[in-house]
Scaffold this motif. Structure first.
Motif, short mmCIF file in Angstrom:
data_model
loop_
_atom_site.label_atom_id
_atom_site.label_comp_id
_atom_site.label_asym_id
_atom_site.label_seq_id
_atom_site.Cartn_x
_atom_site.Cartn_y
_atom_site.Cartn_z
N MET A 79 0.85 -1.18 0.00
CA MET A 79 0.00 0.00 0.00
C MET A 79 0.89 1.24 0.00
SD MET A 79 -2.72 1.33 2.86
CE MET A 79 -1.59 1.06 4.19
N SER A 80 0.64 2.13 -0.92
CA SER A 80 1.42 3.36 -1.02
C SER A 80 0.54 4.54 -0.63
CB SER A 80 1.93 3.52 -2.45
OG SER A 80 2.64 4.72 -2.57
N ILE A 81 0.87 5.16 0.50
CA ILE A 81 0.14 6.34 0.97
C ILE A 81 0.95 7.57 0.61
CG2 ILE A 81 -0.78 7.54 3.01
CD1 ILE A 81 -2.22 4.90 2.37
N THR A 82 0.30 8.57 0.02
CA THR A 82 0.96 9.83 -0.27
C THR A 82 0.38 10.91 0.64
OG1 THR A 82 -0.61 10.33 -2.05
CG2 THR A 82 1.44 9.23 -2.68
N TYR A 83 1.23 11.86 1.00
CA TYR A 83 0.86 12.94 1.91
C TYR A 83 0.99 14.26 1.18
CZ TYR A 83 1.27 9.27 5.37
OH TYR A 83 1.10 8.10 6.08
N GLN A 84 0.02 15.16 1.42
CA GLN A 84 0.03 16.43 0.71
C GLN A 84 -0.44 17.56 1.62
OE1 GLN A 84 -2.12 16.24 -2.97
NE2 GLN A 84 -1.06 14.42 -3.65
N PHE A 85 0.09 18.75 1.36
CA PHE A 85 -0.37 19.98 1.98
C PHE A 85 -1.11 20.85 0.98
CE2 PHE A 85 3.05 19.05 5.03
CZ PHE A 85 2.38 19.25 6.22
N ASP A 86 -0.89 20.63 -0.30
CA ASP A 86 -1.38 21.55 -1.32
C ASP A 86 -2.72 21.15 -1.92
OD1 ASP A 86 -0.27 19.34 -2.51
OD2 ASP A 86 0.71 20.43 -4.12
N VAL A 87 -3.37 20.13 -1.39
CA VAL A 87 -4.65 19.68 -1.91
C VAL A 87 -5.69 19.74 -0.80
CG1 VAL A 87 -5.92 17.72 -2.87
CG2 VAL A 87 -3.57 18.14 -3.60
N LEU A 88 -6.71 20.56 -1.00
CA LEU A 88 -7.81 20.62 -0.03
C LEU A 88 -8.92 19.71 -0.54
CD1 LEU A 88 -8.64 21.99 2.61
CD2 LEU A 88 -9.77 23.74 1.24
N PRO A 89 -9.24 18.66 0.20
CA PRO A 89 -10.27 17.72 -0.25
C PRO A 89 -11.63 18.40 -0.36
CG PRO A 89 -9.09 16.86 1.66
CD PRO A 89 -8.69 18.29 1.50
N ASN A 90 -12.48 17.85 -1.22
CA ASN A 90 -13.83 18.41 -1.28
C ASN A 90 -14.61 17.97 -0.04
OD1 ASN A 90 -15.28 15.91 -1.79
ND2 ASN A 90 -14.51 16.00 -3.88
N THR A 91 -15.65 18.68 0.25
CA THR A 91 -16.41 18.47 1.49
C THR A 91 -16.98 17.06 1.58
OG1 THR A 91 -16.92 20.83 1.54
CG2 THR A 91 -18.27 19.41 2.93
N GLU A 92 -17.42 16.52 0.46
CA GLU A 92 -17.98 15.16 0.49
C GLU A 92 -16.93 14.14 0.89
OE1 GLU A 92 -18.38 17.28 -2.13
OE2 GLU A 92 -20.50 17.75 -1.84
N ALA A 93 -15.70 14.31 0.41
CA ALA A 93 -14.62 13.39 0.77
C ALA A 93 -14.28 13.50 2.25
CB ALA A 93 -13.38 13.66 -0.09
N ILE A 94 -14.30 14.71 2.78
CA ILE A 94 -14.03 14.92 4.20
C ILE A 94 -15.11 14.26 5.06
CG2 ILE A 94 -13.84 16.67 6.02
CD1 ILE A 94 -12.75 18.55 3.72
N ILE A 95 -16.35 14.47 4.69
CA ILE A 95 -17.47 13.87 5.43
C ILE A 95 -17.38 12.35 5.39
CG2 ILE A 95 -19.98 13.53 5.39
CD1 ILE A 95 -20.18 16.55 4.63
N ASP A 96 -17.06 11.79 4.23
CA ASP A 96 -16.92 10.35 4.10
C ASP A 96 -15.79 9.84 4.99
OD1 ASP A 96 -17.57 7.78 2.81
OD2 ASP A 96 -15.59 8.01 1.87
N LEU A 97 -14.67 10.56 5.01
CA LEU A 97 -13.55 10.18 5.88
C LEU A 97 -13.97 10.23 7.35
CD1 LEU A 97 -10.55 9.65 6.62
CD2 LEU A 97 -10.23 12.12 6.46
N TYR A 98 -14.59 11.33 7.76
CA TYR A 98 -15.01 11.45 9.16
C TYR A 98 -15.97 10.32 9.55
CZ TYR A 98 -13.06 16.19 9.71
OH TYR A 98 -12.23 17.28 9.82
N ASN A 99 -16.91 10.02 8.68
CA ASN A 99 -17.88 8.97 8.98
C ASN A 99 -17.25 7.58 9.03
OD1 ASN A 99 -20.05 10.72 9.26
ND2 ASN A 99 -20.67 10.53 7.13
N SER A 100 -16.12 7.40 8.36
CA SER A 100 -15.47 6.09 8.36
C SER A 100 -14.34 6.01 9.39
CB SER A 100 -14.92 5.79 6.97
OG SER A 100 -13.84 6.63 6.66
N SER A 101 -14.18 7.05 10.20
CA SER A 101 -13.16 7.05 11.25
C SER A 101 -13.86 7.05 12.61
CB SER A 101 -12.27 8.30 11.11
OG SER A 101 -12.96 9.45 11.52
N THR A 102 -13.10 7.27 13.65
CA THR A 102 -13.71 7.31 14.98
C THR A 102 -13.98 8.75 15.45
OG1 THR A 102 -11.50 7.26 15.97
CG2 THR A 102 -12.64 5.14 15.70
N ILE A 103 -13.64 9.75 14.63
CA ILE A 103 -13.83 11.14 15.02
C ILE A 103 -15.32 11.52 14.93
CG2 ILE A 103 -13.50 12.21 12.75
CD1 ILE A 103 -11.76 14.34 14.18
N VAL A 104 -15.78 12.31 15.86
CA VAL A 104 -17.18 12.77 15.85
C VAL A 104 -17.19 14.24 15.44
CG1 VAL A 104 -19.24 13.14 17.24
CG2 VAL A 104 -17.79 11.13 17.64
#
Length: 132
Positions: free
Chosen positions: A1-26
């Motif tokens: 698995m290759s994970i890349t890290y970035q500072f210059d890309v702001l995810p769209n809101t739908e991707a952020i919501i999907d990430l939050y819902n699939s993590s343990t953060i509330v």
């Protein structure tokens, strides 16, 4: 698995919501405008990607010279325990430099995680809680 890290890309809101819902953060993921505003008003966002999939994020507010508040650290549940969160914190701190401290408030479920990645616990904080 290759994970890349970035500072210059702001995810769209739908991707952020999907990430939050699939993590343990509330977070208020049922309020798309609020999530969007959270990111629009943040000035340091580190992201982790597996291809086109957002798998982790560290969202911070900082002056880049004295203090930084890391307000969100989230990693998809199926990607946890692989060092992604630790790397996001380390990259954030590296971007800040040695003169800037990094502070976060841990969720009760994550209290034991942060000392494992080299963070010190502090007891000298105060809060006025949000009403909504």
């Amino acid at each position: 698995m290759s994970i890349t890290y970035q500072f210059d890309v702001l995810p769209n809101t739908e991707a952020i919501i999907d990430l939050y819902n699939s993590s343990t953060i509330v977070r208020p993921t049922n309020d798309k405008d609020r999530i969007s505003n959270m990111y629009a008003n943040s000035n340091l966002v580190a992201t982790a990607w597996h291809g086109d999939l957002l798998v982790g994020v560290a969202r911070s507010l900082t002056d880049f010279s004295y203090s930084c508040y890391l307000s969100d650290l989230a990693v998809r549940k199926e990607y946890q325990h692989q060092g992604i969160g630790k790397q996001l914190v380390w990259l954030t701190k590296q971007k800040l430099g040695d003169q800037c401290m990094l502070l976060l408030l841990a969720a009760p479920a994550a209290i034991d995680y942060y000392p494992k990645i080299g963070m010190d616990k502090v007891d000298s904080g105060f809060i006025i809680k949000r009403e909504q």
